[in-house]
Motif scaffolding. Structure first.
Motif, PDB file in Angstrom:
ATOM      1  N   ALA A  53       0.826  -1.206   0.000  1.00 45.04           N
ATOM      2  CA  ALA A  53       0.000   0.000   0.000  1.00 45.04           C
ATOM      3  C   ALA A  53       0.859   1.255   0.000  1.00 45.04           C
ATOM      4  CB  ALA A  53      -0.921  -0.012   1.221  1.00 45.04           C
ATOM      5  N   ASN A  54       1.938   1.238   0.737  1.00 45.45           N
ATOM      6  CA  ASN A  54       2.837   2.391   0.812  1.00 45.45           C
ATOM      7  C   ASN A  54       4.283   1.922   0.637  1.00 45.45           C
ATOM      8  OD1 ASN A  54       0.915   4.638   1.600  1.00 45.45           O
ATOM      9  ND2 ASN A  54       0.541   3.180   3.260  1.00 45.45           N
ATOM     10  N   ARG A 100      -5.893   2.161  -7.648  1.00 47.91           N
ATOM     11  CA  ARG A 100      -4.669   2.952  -7.597  1.00 47.91           C
ATOM     12  C   ARG A 100      -4.172   3.251  -9.005  1.00 47.91           C
ATOM     13  NH1 ARG A 100      -0.631  -0.294  -3.744  1.00 47.91           N
ATOM     14  NH2 ARG A 100       0.529   1.690  -3.870  1.00 47.91           N
TER      15      ARG A 100
END
Length: 227
Positions: A53-54, A100
């Protein structure tokens, strides 16, 4: 007579020791660098995981990933040259996956081929995360009118295409694209010049030893002639 030889012999041995120690140090650095490259290659070839995610540019560099999504139109062309295929472009596109927008490096396109549209439907991409350090003080600014960039500047590309500053370099795209050749991440671009440096220091040690020997031999010859 022998005392006159002590000083040049001392500096000769000192210089030889310095050059040899530098050569040995470079051999040790070579072993260290080869270990790092082996670790990177093992990481690159590891089992792919979901895109974090990051992702962290350091901790997740070279992370093998796999994701399914849509490659959007509007590729940016980055001018490159390969040893096997010559000059061409890397195509950098927007990859939409699970809500995303990421960057995707689709691979290499020869200069003499028309730029292909991205696949129309969903694709599964297997590749590696990477934040290449290609921008230098001599890198030209992008030619936006011609859609030609000269480096994969991740922050600038992300701002241009409206994505996260995350690049997936494709190793495989399924279904595959015609005329496109993936240029996957490898260690070829990571410099490892320690063997060359070691050879240079050892050659300098040899040259120093030869010059010292000639100097001492000449000095002894002059001393004998003066008797």
């Amino acid at each position: 007579m022998r005392r006159a030889l002590i000083l040049p012999l001392f500096f000769g041995l000192l210089g030889l020791a310095v050059f040899l120690s530098l050569g040995i140090w470079q051999v040790q650095r070579l072993q260290w660098k080869e270990g790092i490259l082996a670790d990177i290659e093992a990481r690159i070839a590891g089992a792919p995981v979901a895109i974090p995610a990051n992702p962290d540019p350091e901790a997740d560099r070279y992370l093998p990933v796999r994701a399914t999504g849509q490659i959007l139109p509007g590729a940016i062309r980055v001018l490159v040259s390969t040893r096997q295929m010559g000059a061409g472009y890397r195509l950098i596109d927007v990859f939409e996956t699970e809500g995303r927008r990421l960057l995707i490096d689709r691979g290499f396109l020869r200069l003499d081929l028309d730029q292909p549209a991205p696949p129309a439907g969903p694709v599964t991409v297997t590749g590696n995360l990477h934040w290449p350090d290609e921008v230098t003080s001599s890198t030209p600014a992008p030619d936006r009118a011609a859609n030609i960039w000269f480096a994969r500047d991740i922050p600038a590309l992300a701002a241009e295409l409206g994505t996260e500053p995350v690049l997936v370099i494709a190793r495989e795209i399924s279904p595959p694209e015609a005329n496109m050749m993936p240029l996957p991440v490898d260690t070829a671009g990571i410099p490892n010049d320690h063997l060359q440096y070691a050879g240079t220091w050892f050659l300098m040690a040899l040259a120093w030893a030869v010059m010292t020997g000639y100097y001492i031999a000449g000095l002894r010859a002059r001393q004998k002639a003066d008797r």
